[in-house]
Design an enzyme around this catalytic site. Structure first.
Site, PDB file in Angstrom:
ATOM      1  N   CYS A   1      -0.045  -1.038   2.804  1.00  0.00           N
ATOM      2  CA  CYS A   1       1.212  -1.097   2.061  1.00  0.00           C
ATOM      3  C   CYS A   1       2.398  -0.860   3.009  1.00  0.00           C
ATOM      4  O   CYS A   1       2.774  -1.767   3.742  1.00  0.00           O
ATOM      5  CB  CYS A   1       1.185  -0.118   0.899  1.00  0.00           C
ATOM      6  SG  CYS A   1       2.322  -0.602  -0.408  1.00  0.00           S
TER       7      CYS A   1
ATOM      8  N   HIS B   1      -3.613  -1.346  -1.958  1.00  0.00           N
ATOM      9  CA  HIS B   1      -4.191  -0.062  -1.530  1.00  0.00           C
ATOM     10  C   HIS B   1      -5.707  -0.095  -1.704  1.00  0.00           C
ATOM     11  O   HIS B   1      -6.214   0.249  -2.777  1.00  0.00           O
ATOM     12  CB  HIS B   1      -3.624   1.077  -2.389  1.00  0.00           C
ATOM     13  CG  HIS B   1      -2.205   1.399  -2.091  1.00  0.00           C
ATOM     14  ND1 HIS B   1      -1.828   2.386  -1.214  1.00  0.00           N
ATOM     15  CD2 HIS B   1      -1.068   0.851  -2.561  1.00  0.00           C
ATOM     16  CE1 HIS B   1      -0.510   2.437  -1.150  1.00  0.00           C
ATOM     17  NE2 HIS B   1      -0.029   1.519  -1.964  1.00  0.00           N
TER      18      HIS B   1
ATOM     19  N   GLU C   1      -7.907   1.845  -0.718  1.00  0.00           N
ATOM     20  CA  GLU C   1      -8.545   3.165  -0.834  1.00  0.00           C
ATOM     21  C   GLU C   1      -8.921   3.524  -2.270  1.00  0.00           C
ATOM     22  O   GLU C   1      -9.841   4.298  -2.499  1.00  0.00           O
ATOM     23  CB  GLU C   1      -7.647   4.269  -0.237  1.00  0.00           C
ATOM     24  CG  GLU C   1      -6.342   4.565  -0.965  1.00  0.00           C
ATOM     25  CD  GLU C   1      -5.164   3.723  -0.503  1.00  0.00           C
ATOM     26  OE1 GLU C   1      -5.394   2.588  -0.032  1.00  0.00           O
ATOM     27  OE2 GLU C   1      -4.008   4.186  -0.618  1.00  0.00           O
TER      28      GLU C   1
END
Ligand code: GLN
Length: 603
Positions: free
Chosen positions: A432, A559, A561
């Site tokens: 990002c 993202h 994650e």
């Protein structure tokens, strides 16, 4: 010892009810004495144990603050903002539930006082209380109960029909002013749904004092007393302690807590997080809870060919993971160049994703925190030691991860970290903001656009390489970004992105941003070797960028994650870890050009 004890052949009592009629059971978890006891991990692990008995589990987190959601809170204040599939910006504990239980929650699974009051006040303005005085009891307490009941019935595991059991975590500590309204609501709720359908677990703290290391039970005793004052009685007491709970302490806590001795559960420190469900299972927590709630594991169809596959989440996987992690000796060092490195919870999902990927690669990850401002030239004058230390660290690490963030502090440092990695062949993953600063850096140095910047940091720059997205609100901060899951299209089969994502042309990842790479700059960037290999469905928005002539330079606007799971790591994180050890090419070759084809965590 209860009879079930994880035996998948156990059949529930035939109660003649179909799935939609069988009541959802509620397991409420409160915390006593102090925060940071690992309540979230304990509850998620409890969920894992219940899942291993064939039960369908959902969860709700209650946050007793007035914010509508965590979206406007600083990561310093509250840790990371976790982003859900539906774009909900929520407390990081929901990340623990999604990761451990492999479920997909919605924004409504995170109750906040802000949301409850907003609903009550809107109803009052519409005149729906018919002239009554609107009060905390019963109107707010009713709103809480209705919310819990409605959300607990939503399926979260890609199956139809309501779950069997809903775990409800009450944030904060029993005795806080903020949480008292929830305890009152839950007390009423326990009678509403019936005591057979409601079970309360208190997580207490058992510190050790003195040279002989006596386990002290008073803090837990006091927290149980606070709970009683609120009209609630714990059915189970989970004791957080350093060493396993001793017999004397267990006896005392059972006595003062007025619960059976085998309902006092030791949650002591273990070598890795995957041991927690196993530790609970060893104390028969699953069957004990089932007994308490008259809850029985789903029957296995006698016609099912692969009966073992009917158990959705066997604990054997967790045992294997726990052993694997314990046995790992080799370390990989990853530098995380962040803006909020003072609080590691600010990057919780990033840390988890690094760990999932490292475990898959047979490595232990050693995270080296690098505060991005320390890399900036002015730091040479302000504090030369910090500056030297930061640059020494970035040179020493085997790979660099540049995570997301907001605002202009530390931006130059982030851009310099990307430049260092690009020029020195050091593996780099930019997420990002980490993509945006890598693009800014590239434009400045390679395209010789000295003033290249993002509109977020310099509104007046004439060289805007990162711009404000047209559809985003200019006036309201809360919940107005480009949020949640969106598809990314990876067209080019020769791109690294295509290989990392196992030859999928369409992937789904979660987003949280206001700015994007300026589409007008794409041709110039690509002509010099910064290639965008992932786009949104219209081909207009840059989702993945990579520099092909580099061991690993991958950036994502999304993202990754948030979708990493213990048994299925995020591809771009795994790519970084493998590249850091120079093993990515070999791994891709072994998998016939696919990254996860030979994954061991998922077996
Ligand atoms: N601040 C940047 C944006 O809004 C990056 C956001 C992020 O890293 N999550 O686009």
């Amino acid at each position: 010892m209860p009879v079930l004890n994880g035996d998948p052949s156990f059949h529930r009592q035939e109660d003649g009810l179909n799935d939609d009629k069988r009541p959802v059971k509620y397991l409420v978890i409160t915390g006593g004495t102090l925060s940071g006891l690992g309540k979230g991990t304990t509850i998620s692990s409890l969920g894992v144990v219940l899942k291993s008995l064939g039960l369908r589990v959902t969860s709700i987190k209650i946050d007793p603050y007035l914010n509508i959601d965590a979206g406007t809170m600083s990561p310093y204040e509250h840790g990371e903002v976790y982003v859900l599939e539906d774009g909900g910006e929520v407390d990081l504990d929901l990340g623990n539930y999604e990761r451990f239980l492999d479920i997909t929650l919605t924004r409504e699974h995170n109750i906040t006082t802000g949301k409850i009051y907003q609903q009550v006040i809107e109803k009052e303005r519409k005149g729906e209380y018919l002239g009554k005085t609107v009060q905390v009891v019963p109107h707010v307490t009713d709103a809480i109960q209705e919310w819990i009941e409605r959300i607990a019935h939503l399926p979260v595991d890609r199956k139809k029909g309501p779950p069997d059991i809903c775990l409800i975590e009450v944030g904060g500590t029993v005795g806080d002013i903020e949480s008292s309204v929830y305890l009152e609501a839950l007390q009423q709720f326990s009678f509403k749904v019936g005591l057979d359908n409601f079970c309360l677990c208190q997580v207490g703290f058992v510190p050790v004092m003195g040279v002989v290391g006596e386990q002290k039970t008073k803090p837990t005793q006091h927290s149980v007393r606070e709970l009683r004052q609120a009209g609630l009685k714990p059915d189970f007491i989970f004791c957080r302690s350093e060493a396993p709970l001793g017999e004397a302490a267990r006896h005392k806590i059972a006595l003062f807590g007025q619960c059976p001795k085998d309902h006092v559960i030791s949650v002591h420190d273990v070598s890795n997080i995957y041991h927690v469900p196993l530790m609970l299972e060893q104390q028969h927590v699953g069957p004990l809870i089932c007994d308490r709630l008259h809850l029985h594991p789903r029957p296995l169809s006698p016609l099912a060919k692969n009966r073992h596959l009917m158990v959705p989440y066997n604990l054997a996987n967790w045992a294997k993971m726990a052993q694997r992690v314990d046995a790992i000796e080799e370390t990989v060092t990853i530098g995380v160049v962040g803006k909020y490195t003072g609080l590691s919870d600010s990057y919780l999902s990033v840390i988890k994703a690094l760990n999932h990927a490292a475990t898959e690669a047979g490595l232990k990850v050693d995270i080296c925190w690098i505060e991005s401002t320390d890399l900036e030239p002015q730091m040479q004058h302000e504090c030369a030691d910090k500056y030297d230390e930061a640059w020494r660290k970035i040179q020493a690490v085997e790979g660099v991860l540049c995570p997301g963030g907001f605002g202009d502090r530390g931006i130059e440092g982030k851009a310099l970290s990307a430049r260092f990695c690009r020029q020195n062949g050091k593996p780099y993953l930019g997420i990002c903001l980490g993509l945006q600063t890598a693009v800014i850096e590239f434009a400045r140095e390679v395209l010789q656009m000295d003033n290249a910047n993002s509109e977020e940091f310099d509104k007046d720059t004439t060289q805007k390489v990162v711009v404000f997205m047209p559809e985003v609100s200019q006036t309201h901060m809360g919940g107005t970004m480009r949020l949640g899951t969106r598809p990314t299209i990876i067209k080019d089969p020769s791109s690294l992105a295509f290989k990392l994502y196992d030859h999928q042309h369409t992937i789904h990842e979660r987003h949280r941003h206001r700015y994007e790479v300026n589409p007008a700059m794409v041709a110039a960037l690509e002509s010099k070797g910064f290639i965008f290999t992932g786009h949104d469905q219209d081909g207009q928005r840059m989702e993945i960028g990579e520099i092909p002539d580099h061991p690993y330079f991958v950036c994502t606007q999304f993202h990754p994650e948030f979708k990493s799971r213990p048994m299925s790591p995020s591809p771009v994180f795994l790519g970084l870890i493998l590249a850091a050890k120079g093993r990515l090419t070999e791994r891709l070759e072994q998998g016939g050009g696919k990254l996860l084809a030979t994954a061991v965590n998922s077996d």
